[in-house]
Design an enzyme around this catalytic site. Structure first.
Site, PDB file in Angstrom:
ATOM      1  N   CYS A 134       0.811  -1.214   0.000  1.00 45.14           N
ATOM      2  CA  CYS A 134       0.000   0.000   0.000  1.00 45.14           C
ATOM      3  C   CYS A 134       0.846   1.265   0.000  1.00 45.14           C
ATOM      4  O   CYS A 134       0.615   2.191  -0.782  1.00 45.14           O
ATOM      5  CB  CYS A 134      -0.951   0.014   1.194  1.00 45.14           C
ATOM      6  SG  CYS A 134      -0.244  -0.582   2.711  1.00 45.14           S
ATOM      7  N   HIS A 144      -2.629   6.146   4.875  1.00 43.81           N
ATOM      8  CA  HIS A 144      -1.180   6.348   5.034  1.00 43.81           C
ATOM      9  C   HIS A 144      -0.784   7.724   4.483  1.00 43.81           C
ATOM     10  O   HIS A 144      -1.295   8.153   3.446  1.00 43.81           O
ATOM     11  CB  HIS A 144      -0.411   5.276   4.267  1.00 43.81           C
ATOM     12  CG  HIS A 144      -0.520   3.895   4.820  1.00 43.81           C
ATOM     13  ND1 HIS A 144      -1.038   3.592   6.062  1.00 43.81           N
ATOM     14  CD2 HIS A 144      -0.152   2.712   4.271  1.00 43.81           C
ATOM     15  CE1 HIS A 144      -0.988   2.276   6.254  1.00 43.81           C
ATOM     16  NE2 HIS A 144      -0.460   1.706   5.194  1.00 43.81           N
TER      17      HIS A 144
END
Ligand code: 2RA
Length: 329
Positions: free
Chosen positions: A126, A234
């Site tokens: 990711c 994130h």
């Protein structure tokens, strides 16, 4: 199209089902797959219920594509069995990413390398995906020499138990213990395991996967990956040194034009990407775009994305969309 979702009961598995429905992927049947203890559980998809089945049953049901998010060991064992049955696998684990015979795909960058021969396709990490989506258009224009990235990663990247630890701590409960330390009101410079070179596996994923996806081993990358007590996505502070100089307005224009990127960059009005605004969205958000005044040809940017969506489920579904659109499944 018959679609198997392997690891359907996990955080990413749930997002895969959500994204398949939201993007109207041409699903004729969903085959939710999970471990023995979940067999028989009901999963709802677009208002219909589907029973969780085991791996062998799923293979016998002959899905066109199987999107895995069941961990590396399950993928290493089961993906080849699905592939041998003619089922194309898109795998979210790290099991196949650095295998030289497997493609590591971010559709905006290298989906065009896919062929019907590719039966196991790796979905990148990711934190790598959101970074390379931004690096790629700039690399094409100015040629990247070196990247220095520091990440601020959501506990959802670890999984449901980590989210439980955060909220147990916030509630003052002595509950889940996934991390070696408290995560609430703290940060952990430790994602995945430490290696001999002092880096973590997560940091080495960002370094090695970036080169493979962008098909350029000359790009130098160093990374520090950090876990923070948030859940929306994130965040990454990225310093990019180019071979050639750049014009800041042109950099902004290139990013604004890129599909899948949203520029949020008006700091005077407190406009910049944040996990709470990226949560649940599929785009990669970029802001704090500014020249690094300490070094020539160098740019600083701030990148945020929902790690369960573009960082995992959405990227995997976009790979399946490409395969379907090009009659490769
Ligand atoms: C993490 N990128 O955030 C890793 C795996 N999802 O924990």
């Amino acid at each position: 199209m018959k679609v198997a979702v392997v690891g359907a009961t996990g955080l990413v598995g749930g997002e895969i089902l959500k994204v398949l429905a939201e993007r109207n992927f041409p699903v004729s049947e969903i085959i939710p797959v999970a471990s023995e203890r979940s067999i028989g559980k009901k999963i709802s998809f677009k208002g219909k219920e589907f029973a969780v089945v085991g791996y062998e049953t799923a293979i016998a049901m002959k899905p066109n594509v199987a999107i895995f998010s069941a961990g590396g060991s399950s993928s290493l064992e089961m993906a080849p069995k699905f592939a041998a049955a003619g089922i194309t696998v898109v795998d979210n684990s790290s099991a196949w990413r650095m295998d030289p015979t497997k493609k590591l795909v971010v559709p905006e960058i290298n989906a065009n390398t896919l062929t019907s021969e590719d039966k196991i396709i790796a979905n990148p990490n990711c934190s790598t995906i959101q970074m390379v989506v931004v690096l790629n258009p700039l690399h094409k224009k100015y040629k990247i020499k070196r990247v220095v990235v520091s990440t601020y990663q959501s506990v959802t990247g670890t999984g449901k138990a980590a989210v439980d630890q955060l909220f147990d701590e916030r509630a003052g409960k002595d509950g889940a213990k996934v991390y070696p330390h408290k995560i609430d009101l703290n940060v952990l410079p430790h994602i995945d395991v430490f290696l001999e070179n002092g880096y973590t596996k997560e940091e080495m994923k960002m370094i090695l996967e970036t080169k493979k996806i962008m098909m350029d081993e000359s790009i130098q990358v160093t990374a520090t990956t950090v876990r923070i007590p948030t859940i929306g996505g994130h965040s990454e502070a990225v310093n990019i040194e180019f071979e050639n100089d750049f014009d800041l307005a042109e950099v902004r224009a290139i990013l604004e034009k890129e599909e899948g990127i949203i520029v949020q960059d008006d700091p005077k009005n407190f406009v910049y990407p944040m996990p709470i605004t990226a949560h649940g969205k599929d785009e990669v958000f970029v802001g704090r775009i500014r020249r690094d005044e300490s070094q020539k040809n160098t740019l600083n940017v701030w990148i945020v994305a929902d790690n369960l969506r573009k960082g995992a489920a959405t990227n995997a579904v976009q790979i399946a969309e490409y395969l379907a659109a090009h009659n490769l499944i």
